[in-house]
Design a protein around this motif. Structure first.
Motif, PDB file in Angstrom:
ATOM      1  N   SER A 184       0.834  -1.195   0.000  1.00 17.46           N
ATOM      2  CA  SER A 184       0.000   0.000   0.000  1.00 17.46           C
ATOM      3  C   SER A 184       0.874   1.251   0.000  1.00 17.46           C
ATOM      4  N   PRO A 196      -8.581   1.313   0.730  1.00 19.23           N
ATOM      5  CA  PRO A 196      -8.788   2.629   0.104  1.00 19.23           C
ATOM      6  C   PRO A 196     -10.257   2.974  -0.104  1.00 19.23           C
ATOM      7  N   ARG A 223      -9.795   6.433   5.539  1.00 20.17           N
ATOM      8  CA  ARG A 223      -9.235   7.547   4.772  1.00 20.17           C
ATOM      9  C   ARG A 223      -9.242   8.824   5.597  1.00 20.17           C
TER      10      ARG A 223
END
Length: 375
Positions: free
Chosen positions: A128, A186, A192
Motif C-alpha cells: 500500500s 482505500p 481515509r
C-alpha cells in the motif's frame, strides 16, 4: 496414533499413546521460563474412530482457572478451527475427545497465527502506498522486529498499536490484522479520514520468537515482555527495548496493547487509573472510547474485567501503564478471551480468530471519534 509438534508454534509432550482410547500428554514450559499453558500438535489416527486426549499436568499450568468451561480447538485444514468436547476433571486433568473425520487433525489451545502468516501480513501491507515497513531491531533469536508505519508521519497525532507481547495470545495478532487491513482499505471512508489526521505505528507481533517456539507468555530468553517496560535490556528483552525507543522518537497520543486473557470469558479493557499522571482528561477519553466501542461492537463490554489500580499504585513495568505515564495519553490494554464471549456465545467456534479480526476493524471507530480530542 502418531502425535507430532515439530512445527511453527507446536508444543506438546507425549506421555503415552499405548491406550488409543485415552492418549496422555503434558504441556512443556516456555523457553527458559516456568510459564506453561499453550499446546499445539497434530494427531494422526484412524478415520471414524473417537480418540480421547488427557493433559496430565493441567493443574500445574500457569492459569488453572483458564481450564474451567474451556473447550479446545481443532482443525482439519488449519484454516477453520472448531471447538471440541473438553472437560477439566475432578482430579485436575484436562480431557478432550474427538471422532476423526480425516486421518490427521490439529489441536490447539487457541486458533494459531503462524509466523508465515505474520510475514505475509507485513509483505502485503507494505504494498500500500500508505504503508512503510520498518525493521527496528532484532529479537533474542535474531528475528526481525517489524513495524508498520501507516499514514504520513507529518500528521500531528501519533497512534501506537502493539500486539502479542505474550505469544500464546494469538487472538491479539488476528485483531491487529483486522485493524491493519481496514486501515489500508482505500474504499473505507473512516480509514481515509483517519489518515488525514493521524499516523499509525503498528507492531503486529511483539514476540515472534516465543510465537515460533510455542510459548505461552515468554520470549526466547524467558522474559515476560509485559513486565519489562520500565527497564528493558538488549540481552533479555530487546523487543521492548526497540519498540520503546521508537515510541520515544515519535511520541504517542494514543496506545492500544492487544492481549488475551485465559480465565475471563469477555472482551474488556484495562486503563491507566493508577499512574501518577492520570487526569480527568484521560478518564474522559477512556470513558468515551469504551462507550463508542460498545455501540459499534456488542462483543465488547465494560462490566467484567480487572480490578482498577488505586491512584499512584500502577505497575509501570506493564506496557499500557508505562506508556500512559510517559506520554500522558489514552493508553489501554485490550483483552480478549481464550474461551468464548459469555455474553454472545458461539458453541461451534467460541471466541475465534475471525471475531478477533472484526474487533480489530471496529477499534478504528472510537479512535476516529476521539482523534481531535487526543491533544
Amino acid at each position: 496414533m502418531k502425535i507430532n509438534s515439530l512445527f511453527d508454534s507446536g508444543n506438546i509432550e507425549v506421555v503415552s499413546t499405548d491406550d488409543t482410547s485415552n492418549i496422555t500428554l503434558n504441556i512443556p514450559a516456555d523457553s527458559n521460563s516456568e510459564f506453561k499453558q499453550w499446546f499445539h500438535f497434530k494427531a494422526h489416527g484412524e478415520v471414524g474412530k473417537e480418540y480421547g486426549f488427557e493433559i496430565l499436568n493441567a493443574k500445574d499450568c500457569s492459569y488453572v482457572d483458564g481450564w474451567e468451561n474451556y473447550q479446545a480447538v481443532a482443525s482439519y485444514d488449519r484454516q477453520y478451527w472448531f471447538r471440541v468436547e473438553t472437560e477439566f476433571t475432578a482430579d485436575k486433568t484436562l480431557k478432550f475427545k474427538h471422532q476423526f473425520e480425516q486421518a490427521t487433525v490439529y489441536f490447539s489451545y487457541f486458533e494459531p497465527y503462524s509466523y508465515e502468516r505474520h510475514q505475509n501480513l507485513i509483505q502485503v501491507a507494505q504494498l500500500s502506498e500508505d504503508c512503510e515497513h520498518r525493521i527496528i531491531g532484532e529479537t533474542v533469536d535474531g528475528r526481525d522486529m517489524d513495524l508498520l508505519v501507516i499514514g504520513n508521519e507529518s500528521k500531528e497525532r501519533k497512534i501506537w498499536i502493539t500486539a502479542r507481547q505474550h505469544p500464546g495470545e494469538t487472538m491479539a495478532e488476528w485483531c491487529a490484522e483486522g485493524l491493519i487491513e481496514r486501515l489500508l482499505d482505500p474504499t473505507d471512508a473512516l480509514s481515509r479520514s483517519l489518515l488525514e489526521k493521524a499516523v499509525f505505528y503498528v507492531v503486529p507481533n511483539m514476540n515472534v520468537d516465543g510465537s515460533y517456539r510455542g510459548n505461552l507468555r515468554s520470549n526466547a530468553a524467558g522474559a515476560n515482555l509485559n513486565r519489562e517496560w520500565q527497564n528493558p535490556s538488549l540481552e533479555k528483552s530487546p523487543e521492548v527495548y526497540h519498540v520503546r525507543q521508537a515510541m520515544q522518537q515519535t511520541g504517542v497520543d494514543a496506545y492500544l496493547d492487544l492481549h488475551g486473557d485465559e480465565a475471563l470469558p469477555y472482551v474488556f479493557v484495562a486503563g491507566t487509573e493508577g499512574v501518577p499522571s492520570y487526569s480527568s482528561k484521560v478518564k474522559e477519553l477512556e470513558d468515551e472510547f469504551k462507550s463508542i466501542l460498545m455501540s459499534v461492537n456488542p462483543d465488547f463490554q465494560d462490566k467484567f474485567g480487572y480490578d482498577k489500580d488505586e491512584p499512584g499504585k500502577a505497575n509501570l513495568t506493564v506496557a499500557n501503564a508505562w506508556v500512559g505515564e510517559e506520554f500522558n495519553c489514552l493508553s489501554y490494554t485490550l483483552e480478549m478471551p481464550f474461551k468464548d464471549n459469555a455474553n454472545l456465545p458461539n458453541s461451534e467456534t467460541g471466541w475465534s480468530g475471525e471475531r478477533s479480526y472484526v474487533l480489530g476493524q471496529t477499534l478504528l471507530n472510537p479512535i476516529y471519534q476521539l482523534i481531535d480530542k487526543l491533544r
